[in-house]
Design a protein around this motif. Structure first.
Motif, PDB file in Angstrom:
ATOM      1  N   TRP A  79       1.934   4.103  -4.736  1.00 46.96           N
ATOM      2  CA  TRP A  79       2.169   3.825  -3.320  1.00 46.96           C
ATOM      3  C   TRP A  79       2.196   5.108  -2.489  1.00 46.96           C
ATOM      4  O   TRP A  79       1.637   5.167  -1.399  1.00 46.96           O
ATOM      5  CB  TRP A  79       3.477   3.059  -3.134  1.00 46.96           C
ATOM      6  CG  TRP A  79       3.333   1.603  -3.419  1.00 46.96           C
ATOM      7  CD1 TRP A  79       3.677   0.955  -4.564  1.00 46.96           C
ATOM      8  CD2 TRP A  79       2.778   0.617  -2.551  1.00 46.96           C
ATOM      9  NE1 TRP A  79       3.386  -0.383  -4.456  1.00 46.96           N
ATOM     10  CE2 TRP A  79       2.829  -0.621  -3.234  1.00 46.96           C
ATOM     11  CE3 TRP A  79       2.252   0.643  -1.274  1.00 46.96           C
ATOM     12  CZ2 TRP A  79       2.356  -1.799  -2.674  1.00 46.96           C
ATOM     13  CZ3 TRP A  79       1.797  -0.549  -0.714  1.00 46.96           C
ATOM     14  CH2 TRP A  79       1.855  -1.741  -1.414  1.00 46.96           C
ATOM     15  N   THR A  80       2.853   6.137  -2.998  1.00 39.49           N
ATOM     16  CA  THR A  80       2.952   7.390  -2.243  1.00 39.49           C
ATOM     17  C   THR A  80       1.592   8.061  -2.113  1.00 39.49           C
ATOM     18  O   THR A  80       1.203   8.495  -1.029  1.00 39.49           O
ATOM     19  CB  THR A  80       3.948   8.342  -2.925  1.00 39.49           C
ATOM     20  OG1 THR A  80       5.203   7.676  -3.054  1.00 39.49           O
ATOM     21  CG2 THR A  80       4.129   9.611  -2.130  1.00 39.49           C
ATOM     22  N   THR A 139      -0.644   6.073   0.271  1.00 40.07           N
ATOM     23  CA  THR A 139      -0.181   6.183   1.662  1.00 40.07           C
ATOM     24  C   THR A 139      -0.577   7.524   2.263  1.00 40.07           C
ATOM     25  O   THR A 139      -1.073   7.588   3.398  1.00 40.07           O
ATOM     26  CB  THR A 139       1.349   5.990   1.738  1.00 40.07           C
ATOM     27  OG1 THR A 139       1.668   4.689   1.221  1.00 40.07           O
ATOM     28  CG2 THR A 139       1.850   6.123   3.159  1.00 40.07           C
TER      29      THR A 139
END
Length: 85
Positions: free
Chosen positions: A13-14, A17
């Motif tokens: 996710w990081t 993103t």
């Protein structure tokens, strides 16, 4: 992919993103015809990948073990069921 929880980790996710933000920055600067800003956004995209790899190395990514390997092996050993109509 829902059964393998592919990509459902803090590292994934990081990294995605950060890369998405870099992509948006690059796109905005490309429209504004500013090459320096475009390349700065591309650096952010690459940085997202690097952050994801580092977080995975820190243990925040998906483990290399396959949690469903045992179930798949058991299913492969079973005989197919014949359906009579």
């Amino acid at each position: 992919m829902a059964g393998s929880s592919h990509g459902h980790t803090p590292a994934a996710w990081t990294g995605v993103t950060i890369a998405f933000i870099g992509f948006c920055v690059s796109g905005a600067f490309m429209v504004m015809a500013q090459p320096a800003g475009f390349w700065a956004g591309m650096v952010v995209v690459v940085l997202g990948g690097v952050v994801g790899v580092i977080m995975r190395a820190m243990g925040l990514g998906q483990s290399k073990e396959d949690p469903h390997a045992e179930a798949r092996a058991a299913a492969a050993k079973s005989q197919p069921v014949s359906v009579k109509s």
